[in-house]
Design an enzyme around this catalytic site. Structure first.
Site, PDB file in Angstrom:
ATOM      1  CG  ASP A  87      30.107  44.068  33.167  1.00 21.94           C
ATOM      2  OD1 ASP A  87      29.736  43.849  34.338  1.00 21.94           O
ATOM      3  OD2 ASP A  87      29.789  45.089  32.526  1.00 21.94           O
ATOM      4  CD  GLU A 142      32.663  46.375  36.553  1.00 20.45           C
ATOM      5  OE1 GLU A 142      33.247  46.439  35.447  1.00 20.45           O
ATOM      6  OE2 GLU A 142      32.012  47.314  37.032  1.00 20.45           O
TER       7      GLU A 142
END
Length: 365
Positions: free
Chosen positions: A14, A109
């Site tokens: 992420d 992500e």
């Protein structure tokens, strides 16, 4: 119990405040300052906030006028989505050096299955560390990562040591990790669901685990079964490189609140046209039309209708959206309308959720 479960080595990467970090990287004058991407103007909504802004409570999806009250020094920056996509491609290229099993969730992500990876490295933790170092050295941005046996635990873990950190939850640690987890940290538990769980005396994963599957089904419908299994470390969803799109949508926030359905019809026509164009571009159609209504007090309402046939044409989308608009009286003036199409003709039959596979907990991570 983690018996009868497939054990995989999953990394969830992420990016840290991705949009805002790209803007700060491209404009050094913004480094170290509280910035918000988007959100300017009377009715603007923030797409992303830098960590400097987050310290004041500024966050994505927040109205710009509220954000400026929380952080008077906030700097609004116009989004540059083409630039974000360009950077995202560079990051994805790094992922593909390690595995072809990469499932992007968005520009910032992705899940990676490194159980069998191109580097022959048995340690998912070391692979995650190397990937994060490469992103920093080759792209100039920081990323955080979660590493564990399935997508759910990896996703939750990636939030633990943000920004610029990582957390590994080894197989033998999963149950204890989930039991101690605040229910608000469970991926898929939103604000409304968390409040409902609090009322039922569910504050942690351990509290959730004490509830039977019938109890959770009764109180949370289809989601109840999901909660029952994930708190036990059971989440068999595989990393899918070519993830099938489940819905397609478009929405508009208005400069002034709309108080009558008549004024909304023209807006819906434009939204329906955009949805139709996106369906055509993706070469898909769908059966379920959902109308999203956000009122001036920020309460959200959705109304859905499933047809007996697939549609993609603007006129049919608009006709169904109109029916949904007039389905019941509006409870307040409206600041946002959206239309989404789901139940697409790309969806396939779901595989059984549970598969019996023997497992050994001594697994190098």
């Amino acid at each position: 119990m983690l018996t009868d479960l497939p054990i995989r080595k999953i990394i969830h990467v992420d990016m840290d405040a991705f949009y805002a970090s790209v803007e700060q990287m491209d404009n050094p004058e913004l480094k170290g300052k509280p910035i918000a991407v988007g959100g300017s103007g009377k009715r603007g909504v923030i797409s992303a906030a830098s960590y400097e802004a987050r310290k004041f409570g500024v966050k994505s999806a927040m109205a710009g006028n509220l954000a400026i009250k929380l952080c008077p020094e906030l700097i609004f920056v116009r989004p540059h989505f083409e630039r974000y996509a360009e950077i995202s491609k560079k990051i994805r290229k790094i992922f593909l050096d390690y595995t072809d099993l990469v499932e992007p969730l968005s520009l910032d992500e992705a899940y990676l299955d490194v159980t069998h990876n191109k580097k022959g490295n048995p340690s998912a933790s070391l692979i995650a560390k190397e990937i994060r170092e490469r992103i920093f050295n080759e792209v100039g941005l920081t990323a955080s990562a979660g590493i564990s046996i399935n997508k759910f635990v990896a996703k939750v873990a990636s939030d633990y040591n943000k920004p610029n950190g990582q957390k590994t939850v080894n197989p033998e640690e999963v149950i204890d990790f989930l039991e101690q987890l605040d229910i608000r940290k469970f991926y898929g538990v939103g604000k409304v669901t968390a409040e409902k769980m609090y009322q039922l005396g569910i504050f942690t994963g351990k509290d959730l685990k004490l509830k039977s599957i019938d109890y959770l089904d009764a109180h949370f419908g289809k989601s109840g079964r999901y909660y029952y299994y994930v708190v036990r470390g059971i989440h068999t969803s595989e990393v899918k490189p070519n993830r099938i799109r489940k819905s397609l949508a478009a929405e508009r926030t208005f400069s002034e609140n709309l108080s009558s359905e008549i004024f909304m019809l023209e807006k819906l026509e434009h939204i329906a046209q955009e949805v139709s164009n996106r369906l055509a571009k993706s070469k898909v159609s769908g059966k379920t039309v959902t109308l999203k209504i956000k009122y001036s007090d920020f309460t959200l309402q959705t109304r859905s209708k499933t047809l007996h046939y697939f549609i993609s044409d603007k006129s049919l989308i608009l006709e169904t959206a109109k029916d949904l608009l007039y389905q019941e009286k509006l409870s307040n003036s409206v600041r946002l309308l959206g239309i989404s199409i789901s139940n697409l003709n790309t969806e396939t039959k779901k595989t059984p959720e549970q598969k019996s596979v023997s497992v050994q907990l001594k697994f190098e991570f």
